[in-house]
Design a protein around this motif. Sequence first.
Motif, short mmCIF file in Angstrom:
data_model
loop_
_atom_site.label_atom_id
_atom_site.label_comp_id
_atom_site.label_asym_id
_atom_site.label_seq_id
_atom_site.Cartn_x
_atom_site.Cartn_y
_atom_site.Cartn_z
N CYS A 62 -3.42 -5.01 6.43
CA CYS A 62 -3.23 -6.18 5.95
C CYS A 62 -4.11 -7.20 6.63
O CYS A 62 -4.72 -8.04 5.63
N TRP A 121 -4.88 -3.43 -3.11
CA TRP A 121 -5.40 -4.31 -2.32
C TRP A 121 -6.89 -4.28 -1.92
O TRP A 121 -7.77 -4.83 -1.85
N THR A 168 -5.13 -13.05 -4.99
CA THR A 168 -3.57 -12.81 -4.39
C THR A 168 -3.25 -11.71 -5.31
O THR A 168 -1.99 -11.19 -4.85
N ASP A 177 -0.96 -12.70 -7.49
CA ASP A 177 0.15 -13.37 -7.90
C ASP A 177 0.46 -13.45 -9.29
O ASP A 177 -0.25 -14.04 -10.10
N THR A 192 5.98 -7.78 1.89
CA THR A 192 6.19 -6.87 1.01
C THR A 192 5.80 -5.51 1.12
O THR A 192 6.62 -4.59 0.82
N GLU A 212 2.82 -11.21 0.90
CA GLU A 212 2.52 -9.98 0.50
C GLU A 212 2.53 -8.94 1.90
O GLU A 212 2.68 -7.85 1.46
#
Length: 267
Positions: free
Chosen positions: A57, A16, A178, A180, A69, A66
């Motif tokens: 985050c 990230w 993202t 994703d 997660t 996420e």
Amino acid sequence: MVVEQQVRVGVLLRDWRHRRRLSQLDLALLADTSARHLSCVETGRARPSRTMVLRLCRALDVPLRERNTLLLAADYAPAYLESSLDEEGMASIRSALDAMLTAHEPYPAVVVDRQWNLVTGNRAMGVLMDGIPPHLLTPRSNVYRLALHPDGLASRLVNFGEVRALFLDRLLRQVNATGDTRLRELYDEVSRYPVPEDDGETGHPPSPIQVPLRIRTPHGELSMFSTMATFGAPADVTLSELAIELFYPLDEFTTQALRALGTDQHE
């Protein structure tokens, strides 16, 4: 097991950070921690506390799904619920959505989830959905498939080339932001759709909107633009992933055509 979890959450956090193009020092400053501690977390030498995971985050603007997660990867319980819109606790949200969609008539409006699947829409969406074949409506209608598939709106869009480029750029940016995998699969699918030999682009007067939606209909050529609305400060995964797209007429002809259609629907 604990060591494996430390490594896993560290790898995810590093991914990230790279996605956000931040150095360890940049992220450490944003999260009010030390670069040394962050380095230990990313390499699995230290297990971050639950508070630290959530702080990182927030600094990384990680979506709520996420964040859960990452918490699970660090062996903590998820922090955010994921509710169905049909649940009793979401009644106020359903009511708000219905009110927004109805109030926007006679102009089209639709609610979509993170994968751009249609959740619900108002009656005015019929002007865009009219003539869409069943295979694009089941099991779930998807904005990108509806707009870019040759059997969808592609053949009716006057400025298909412009719309296609805008849609693909927007989707790719969302994929990169993202991570994703389902969005990546959607991008790979729709970007491979064949492009009509003649996309119908013609000269139009200057517009304040860079890429309006110009669509041929039995009622004439309609020109629209859209805005996106989301819920502020969501604490539920489902709610955080909902977006409301509101379409507005770009010219007087479209305004009058949509109002006339709205009057017909109410009679």
